[in-house]
Design an enzyme around this catalytic site. Sequence first.
Site, mmCIF file in Angstrom:
data_model
loop_
_atom_site.group_PDB
_atom_site.id
_atom_site.type_symbol
_atom_site.label_atom_id
_atom_site.label_comp_id
_atom_site.label_asym_id
_atom_site.label_seq_id
_atom_site.Cartn_x
_atom_site.Cartn_y
_atom_site.Cartn_z
ATOM 1 N N ASP A 186 13.979 -25.566 -20.120
ATOM 2 C CA ASP A 186 13.425 -24.321 -20.273
ATOM 3 C C ASP A 186 12.713 -23.896 -19.038
ATOM 4 O O ASP A 186 12.249 -24.471 -18.117
ATOM 5 C CB ASP A 186 12.348 -24.367 -21.531
ATOM 6 N N ASN B 67 20.166 -17.739 -27.843
ATOM 7 C CA ASN B 67 20.405 -17.276 -26.528
ATOM 8 C C ASN B 67 21.718 -16.373 -26.511
ATOM 9 O O ASN B 67 21.752 -15.524 -25.668
ATOM 10 C CB ASN B 67 20.621 -18.618 -25.711
#
Length: 238
Positions: free
Chosen positions: A18, A67
């Site tokens: 991340d 996403n």
Amino acid sequence: MWASGSVKIPTHIAVIPDGNRRYAKKTGIDFYHAYKKGVEKVRNFLTWALEFRDIKNVTFFALSTENLQRSKIELEILFRIFEDELRRTLEDPLIHDNKVRVRFIGDRSLLPGKVVKYIDELESVTKNYSNYHLTIALGYGGRAEIVRCIKRVLSGEVRLETFSEEELFQCLDTRGIPNPEPDVVVRTGGEKRLSNFLLYQTAYSELIFLEKLWPEVEREDLVYIIEEYSRRQRRFGR
């Protein structure tokens, strides 16, 4: 580096890499170059992991189903980078010299045709390798994975009468992967959650969170991960 037997090295490390977008904002570079650096860091991390011969499996959460709700422009950037990296990996000495089997988990129907083409080719050219295992979660969500498993049961592929925890593992996207349960899950970027990643497989995984953004991670961080994991006493609920 360590005295023999003094450190317990995990055999399977799963990574939630991340912080690529925050890295772009922090450094003032555009998303393309931030994501490009993030993808390059995946290869770096695999290289470092292979130095510790006891690490046999590395799994990366590259693109979640959530996403895929991002902007069209951002997804086009990501898929272009994925295409380039997959094509390069087909002939990567790191993969072939170390006999790394590469697998992809997730819903391929959510991905562009060219990406799927390279995924299929990479899985094919490494299918006979077994020294190490690299798994990439692409278009993946842990809940969706469990739903796919349930559908296989309902369709009759698996007998409901004899259905067990072990058979459930054989329904999941990770079936066929040795030791599909990560010893440790590492998330970079400071967030402290799994974000729908390997929900069933991580029941007893150790969790380690790094403040560093993914493109900032270095080999010393993997050393820290190993040492921190070694300090933990895994009880598996007992």
